[in-house]
Every structure is written in C-alpha cells, then in structure tokens.
Design an enzyme around this catalytic site. Sequence first.
Site, PDB file in Angstrom:
ATOM      1  N   SER A 124     -26.082  22.651  46.425  1.00  0.00           N
ATOM      2  CA  SER A 124     -27.126  23.678  46.311  1.00  0.00           C
ATOM      3  C   SER A 124     -28.078  23.727  47.510  1.00  0.00           C
ATOM      4  O   SER A 124     -27.670  24.027  48.613  1.00  0.00           O
ATOM      5  CB  SER A 124     -27.867  23.474  44.998  1.00  0.00           C
ATOM      6  OG  SER A 124     -28.731  24.534  44.762  1.00  0.00           O
ATOM      7  N   HIS A 125     -29.328  23.350  47.272  1.00  0.00           N
ATOM      8  CA  HIS A 125     -30.363  23.454  48.300  1.00  0.00           C
ATOM      9  C   HIS A 125     -30.528  22.151  49.077  1.00  0.00           C
ATOM     10  O   HIS A 125     -31.395  22.047  49.934  1.00  0.00           O
ATOM     11  CB  HIS A 125     -31.682  23.832  47.636  1.00  0.00           C
ATOM     12  CG  HIS A 125     -31.977  22.948  46.464  1.00  0.00           C
ATOM     13  ND1 HIS A 125     -31.304  23.080  45.275  1.00  0.00           N
ATOM     14  CD2 HIS A 125     -32.817  21.914  46.306  1.00  0.00           C
ATOM     15  CE1 HIS A 125     -31.720  22.161  44.425  1.00  0.00           C
ATOM     16  NE2 HIS A 125     -32.644  21.437  45.028  1.00  0.00           N
ATOM     17  N   ASP A 300     -30.753  29.932  48.971  1.00  0.00           N
ATOM     18  CA  ASP A 300     -30.412  28.536  49.247  1.00  0.00           C
ATOM     19  C   ASP A 300     -28.942  28.427  49.658  1.00  0.00           C
ATOM     20  O   ASP A 300     -28.252  29.442  49.799  1.00  0.00           O
ATOM     21  CB  ASP A 300     -30.728  27.645  48.038  1.00  0.00           C
ATOM     22  CG  ASP A 300     -29.769  27.859  46.884  1.00  0.00           C
ATOM     23  OD1 ASP A 300     -29.209  28.956  46.777  1.00  0.00           O
ATOM     24  OD2 ASP A 300     -29.576  26.921  46.082  1.00  0.00           O
ATOM     25  N   ASP A 302     -26.053  27.663  48.297  1.00  0.00           N
ATOM     26  CA  ASP A 302     -24.981  28.296  47.517  1.00  0.00           C
ATOM     27  C   ASP A 302     -25.397  29.656  46.956  1.00  0.00           C
ATOM     28  O   ASP A 302     -24.691  30.219  46.113  1.00  0.00           O
ATOM     29  CB  ASP A 302     -24.506  27.369  46.399  1.00  0.00           C
ATOM     30  CG  ASP A 302     -25.604  27.050  45.399  1.00  0.00           C
ATOM     31  OD1 ASP A 302     -26.785  27.033  45.793  1.00  0.00           O
ATOM     32  OD2 ASP A 302     -25.290  26.814  44.215  1.00  0.00           O
ATOM     33  N   ASP A 304     -27.625  30.802  44.918  1.00  0.00           N
ATOM     34  CA  ASP A 304     -28.086  31.135  43.571  1.00  0.00           C
ATOM     35  C   ASP A 304     -29.611  31.193  43.492  1.00  0.00           C
ATOM     36  O   ASP A 304     -30.161  31.761  42.556  1.00  0.00           O
ATOM     37  CB  ASP A 304     -27.499  30.178  42.501  1.00  0.00           C
ATOM     38  CG  ASP A 304     -27.811  28.720  42.764  1.00  0.00           C
ATOM     39  OD1 ASP A 304     -28.380  28.404  43.828  1.00  0.00           O
ATOM     40  OD2 ASP A 304     -27.478  27.887  41.893  1.00  0.00           O
ATOM     41  N   ARG A 305     -30.309  30.637  44.487  1.00  0.00           N
ATOM     42  CA  ARG A 305     -31.771  30.713  44.484  1.00  0.00           C
ATOM     43  C   ARG A 305     -32.268  31.855  45.357  1.00  0.00           C
ATOM     44  O   ARG A 305     -31.552  32.307  46.249  1.00  0.00           O
ATOM     45  CB  ARG A 305     -32.368  29.421  45.029  1.00  0.00           C
ATOM     46  CG  ARG A 305     -32.144  28.241  44.154  1.00  0.00           C
ATOM     47  CD  ARG A 305     -32.902  27.052  44.669  1.00  0.00           C
ATOM     48  NE  ARG A 305     -32.730  25.949  43.741  1.00  0.00           N
ATOM     49  CZ  ARG A 305     -33.540  24.908  43.650  1.00  0.00           C
ATOM     50  NH1 ARG A 305     -34.579  24.815  44.456  1.00  0.00           N
ATOM     51  NH2 ARG A 305     -33.312  23.953  42.779  1.00  0.00           N
ATOM     52  N   LYS A 400     -27.685  31.557  37.973  1.00  0.00           N
ATOM     53  CA  LYS A 400     -28.745  32.341  38.612  1.00  0.00           C
ATOM     54  C   LYS A 400     -28.142  33.005  39.841  1.00  0.00           C
ATOM     55  O   LYS A 400     -27.096  32.569  40.330  1.00  0.00           O
ATOM     56  CB  LYS A 400     -29.939  31.478  38.947  1.00  0.00           C
ATOM     57  CG  LYS A 400     -29.627  30.246  39.759  1.00  0.00           C
ATOM     58  CD  LYS A 400     -30.856  29.345  39.817  1.00  0.00           C
ATOM     59  CE  LYS A 400     -30.535  28.046  40.504  1.00  0.00           C
ATOM     60  NZ  LYS A 400     -30.698  26.891  39.622  1.00  0.00           N
TER      61      LYS A 400
HETATM   62  C1  G1P Z   1     -33.801  21.565  40.086  1.00  0.00           C
HETATM   63  C2  G1P Z   1     -34.763  22.595  39.528  1.00  0.00           C
HETATM   64  C3  G1P Z   1     -34.144  23.276  38.334  1.00  0.00           C
HETATM   65  C4  G1P Z   1     -32.796  23.871  38.722  1.00  0.00           C
HETATM   66  C5  G1P Z   1     -31.915  22.800  39.349  1.00  0.00           C
HETATM   67  C6  G1P Z   1     -30.612  23.368  39.872  1.00  0.00           C
HETATM   68  O1  G1P Z   1     -33.535  20.587  39.117  1.00  0.00           O
HETATM   69  O2  G1P Z   1     -36.008  22.029  39.195  1.00  0.00           O
HETATM   70  O3  G1P Z   1     -35.005  24.263  37.858  1.00  0.00           O
HETATM   71  O4  G1P Z   1     -32.146  24.412  37.624  1.00  0.00           O
HETATM   72  O5  G1P Z   1     -32.597  22.190  40.442  1.00  0.00           O
HETATM   73  O6  G1P Z   1     -30.808  24.309  40.875  1.00  0.00           O
HETATM   74  P1  G1P Z   1     -34.272  19.179  39.075  1.00  0.00           P
HETATM   75  O7  G1P Z   1     -34.069  18.551  40.428  1.00  0.00           O
HETATM   76  O8  G1P Z   1     -35.716  19.479  38.851  1.00  0.00           O
HETATM   77  O9  G1P Z   1     -33.631  18.443  37.951  1.00  0.00           O
HETATM   78 ZN    ZN Z   2     -28.351  26.533  44.553  1.00  0.00          ZN
END
Ligand code: G1P
Ligand code: ZN
Length: 581
Positions: A124-125, A300, A302, A304-305, A400
């Site tokens: 992801s990010h 981000d 991938d 989705d953000r 998302k």
């Molecule tokens: C984080 C975000 C959460 C999101 C997840 C995946 O998770 O806070 O809202 O769904 O990334 O993108 P966390 O690291 O807080 O468990």
């Molecule tokens: Zn992501």
Amino acid sequence: MAMFKVSRVETTPFEGQKPGTSGLRKKVKVFKQPKYLENFVQSTFNALGAEKVRGATLVVSGDGRYFSKDAIQIIIKMSAANGVRRVWVGLNGLMSTPAVSGVIRDRVAADGSKANGAFILTASHNPGGPTEDFGIKYNMENGGPAPEGITNKIYEITTTIKEYLIAEDLPDVDISAVGVTSFTGPEGQFDVDVFDSTTDYVKLMKSIFDFQCIQKLLSSPNFTFCYDALHGVAGVYAKRIFVDELGAKESSLLNCVPKEDFGGGHPDPNLTYAKELVARMGLSKTHPESNPPEFGAAADGDADRNMVLGKRFFVTPSDSVAIIAANAVAAIPYFSGGLKGVARSMPTSAALDVVAKHLNLKFFEVPTGWKFFGNLMDAGMCSVCGEESFGTGSDHIREKDGIWAVLAWLNILAHKNKDLSGKLVTVEDIVRQHWATYGRHYYTRYDYENVDASGAKELMAHLVKLQSSLDEVNKIVAGIRNDVSKVVHGDEFEYKDPVDGSISSHQGIRYLFEDGSRLVFRLSGTGSEGATIRLYIEQYEKDASKIGRESADALAPLVEVALKLSKMQEFTGRSAPTVIT
Ligand code: G1P
Ligand code: ZN
C-alpha cells in the site's frame, strides 16, 4: 503447448506470517528468504481448500513495487501446480487494488468464467525498494479482502506447513506484453492471460460518473487541475482517465510513471509525504506558489487511497466522505436512485454521522480496515463509506478507490459549476458551505511510527486501566486543562457485524467527551517493524461563528490532554509524532 510437472517441496514454518489490517507486510529481505513467499501462498491455497482452488481463475498483480515481478512468477508456478485453471495478470504486473476488485467482480473470460479471487502484491502506502516493504493479500470472490476467518486460518496453516506445490519447470511468462500463454499439466490446461486493466477500469468509472460533465469542467480555462500518483500504480489509470478521456493537460500529472521504489519516496497521500503536490497547491510554507491549481489530488502506491486539495486548501478525509455522501444523489448518476446507507471506520470523524442524520440514511460505525464495509455492501446496506486514513469508496467494488474519490469530487464540482459563466464554485466553497450546514468536525491524527513495542503496549494498558474510574480521569483532565469538557464514556471499541454476527474486540481505546469531542488510541495493524501508535483527536463545532479557526488552534487543548493523559512521552520516549495528518 508446453508441459509442466508438479513438484512437492519440503518446507518448515516461518514465524510471524500473520496477515495484519490489510495482508502480510514485511521487509523485502524477509520476503526474499527462500520459501517465505511460497509458504504463505501455499497456506492460502490450503486455507481456501482444494475444491475452491482446482479449476479456479485467479488475479495476480499489484502496485509494481520491488520484488513484484519475481513474486508474480512464483505465484503463477504455484497456481499451476495447485490446479488453478487460469491466472489473470495486469500488463507489467500492474493493477491497482481497486482495479483488481473491479476485475474480480466484472471481468468475464472467453468461456464465460469469472475470477474466484486474487493475490494482490502491495504494501500500500509503505515505501518500496530492496530495503523497504513488500506485501501480499488475498481477496475473495466478492472482490473484497479475505475476512478474518480466512486470514486466521491462513496464519494457523503457516505455523505447521510442511510442503508446497510448485511447477518448477514452467518457464517464466512474459508479462510485458498482452496475450494468453497456455501450458498443460497433470490436471489439464493452464492459461496465463496478460491484459491491460485500464480498459476495464475506465468502463467501470464511466458507468458511475458523468464524464461529459466532468470533461466540460476540466476543459474550462477557469478550472485548473493537478494529480500526483507518487510513482505508484495510479499513474497508469490517471493518464488514461484524466488526460485521454477527460481532456486534462498532460502537464497536470505529477509522478505518474510507476517505479519499483516510488522514486525513493513514501507513497502516502498526505500533507507530509505528497510534498510536490502540496507545494504546487500552495500549501507549503517554505515553497509558496503564486498561482496554484483549483483542484489537486494524490494517491498511494496501490491507488486505493486519495487526498483531495483545493487551492491552498486541505480537505480532511473525514470531511471528504461526508461531503461526497451529502452531494452524491444530486451530482453522481450512479447514486441518483438514492443511497442505501453510509458507513465510516470508528476513528473517522463524525462528520458523516451528521449527514446521515440529516438525510435520514442508515449509518454504520465499523472497526478500522476496509473489510468491515464489504459485508454491509454485499447485504445492500451501504453505498458510500470512508476512513480518516485517506480511504473513500462505494459499493461499485469492495475496496477503497483513490481515483473514484477524485472523480466523485470532480463530478460534484462539475455539477455545482454547470453554469461555467459565473464565478467558479471552488473546493473550499463546497467545504465551507458544508460546515455552515452541518457544523465542523475539527480533526487530526498523530502517528508515532516504529516505537518500541513493549512501550506501546504499556501505554495502551495504562489507558484501559484509567477507564475503570471516569472520576479519576476527569480529575486528571481538569488538572491538565480547564477548557475541555468532561469525559462521559470510556471503552475499548467492539463491533458486532450486523450481517454475520461476528464480533471484533479491542478495536481501539475511546474517550468520549460531553461536547461530542473524542480521543481514540489504536495500535496500527499494517506496520512491518516495531509498533505504531495512532492518536485520533476530534472536536465538533456547531456554532457558525467558530467554524473558521485553524484546526491546530482549535484542537490544541484536546491534544494537550491526550498527550498528558496517555503519558505519551513517558511510554514512548517521543516528544513529537512522526506524522501529523
Ligand atoms: C491503516 C489505516 C486504516 C486502513 C489500513 C489499510 O491501518 O489506519 O484505516 O484501512 O491502513 O490501508 P492501521 O495501520 O491503522 O492498522
Ligand atoms: Zn493502499
């Protein structure tokens, strides 16, 4: 047609293969250990069961981060050996997480079959590259992340795994060109179909939004636009949608060439990491911009953000989902028949709650993580949902969707600016109008990344213990500040899924104040090293004369209370958070 054999390879368990909030994320060097990825993939196949895996169609793709290409070849060979019928791979192994979800739900093979699930290769990010993070998660037939029942089963199996199946002699498949490659194995034909997923995604977006109306807005000289993919996979889709379909200038795209290491950056669309966009939008104190665009957004790794910005103006994700929900029916064709309901994650601000109440919509508060929205959507109870962590989406898929959120904003802007001869209704106008109607939720999140895990645990235990006496808590609070209201409730959030009745406990420690303010503390479930503490701070202001303050000023008293009440510095040794959003 090339033939392949199936090898059974002996293996032993690796520790710590427990999927977190969104799949298994570890450093690349961990994933590169021989048999590490193989163990996890085989455990997933075993958890799904041979009857589900044999003959299945699986999507295997990701955000293109370092190690993805090797991982894709391994998963293809293991899929063949486990009796999978075909694997769908995005061109160059690229597919955004939302696009994967859409492909699972909508794409149909020549013989009429649809995908049964997907391995999504992303962290992801989190940053990418040889010394950074890799990740893998499994999504189900409905296009959403595997539920906890399955991820727990996968984890259990990883602790006892003894062998995995792989077609070692299957040649690597060229994923840099579109086309189908077929092989024959002990159970018959196996196909690898490489295709360009942007076409499917564009079709999906066109079925939701009014592209003509958005195109008019984007081609108006009054309206300027900017999109930053932070070198993630969103760039591929951004070019097709914003430039080719909607007529934005090529120069409005920043960092839209996907890179294995995201250009060395942190592909997280927030005010800290999306530096270039933030400067271009006139929000950087050190690099003032004389004429920022009217609209800016980022994604981000991938895709989705999303982060949405106006000219010199930041839209909080919590406000963003509330504003989309409030305007969806009037502006977005997909929702013209009404919203089935709306939902937010627990730490997300209550801005959406107020909209739901005004519009008399079904409303749900779920734990952090997108998977909890999926059940509601499958049951037809929710149309629009969001998280404070820059996640916004709808029931068009079960993830998302960063580009969806940008198109939603563009569609709302286009709708409000139908008459382009007048003064432009800006992002800031829309947000301020929303606050004037519904009140404003001042909101901020403090992240303490990579802190010592035992210190983080002690801090959480301390906060839970305090909750046994609210009188005691209120004495402490009053000693810290006399300008915050009283704590009237404290608990650990627990959720009972209204669809399947499953219960998720320990989903964050909450302190609720008499005036609607909230403090929430959680440990992250997505980190790959140490612990990350997240502190969420929120204050509701209905008084129209007080909604225009600087967020940091408005929240200062609550921030002070949160830090002192939790003994943040004492437990973590940190005098300041790593990131403030
Ligand atoms: C984080 C975000 C959460 C999101 C997840 C995946 O998770 O806070 O809202 O769904 O990334 O993108 P966390 O690291 O807080 O468990
Ligand atoms: Zn992501």
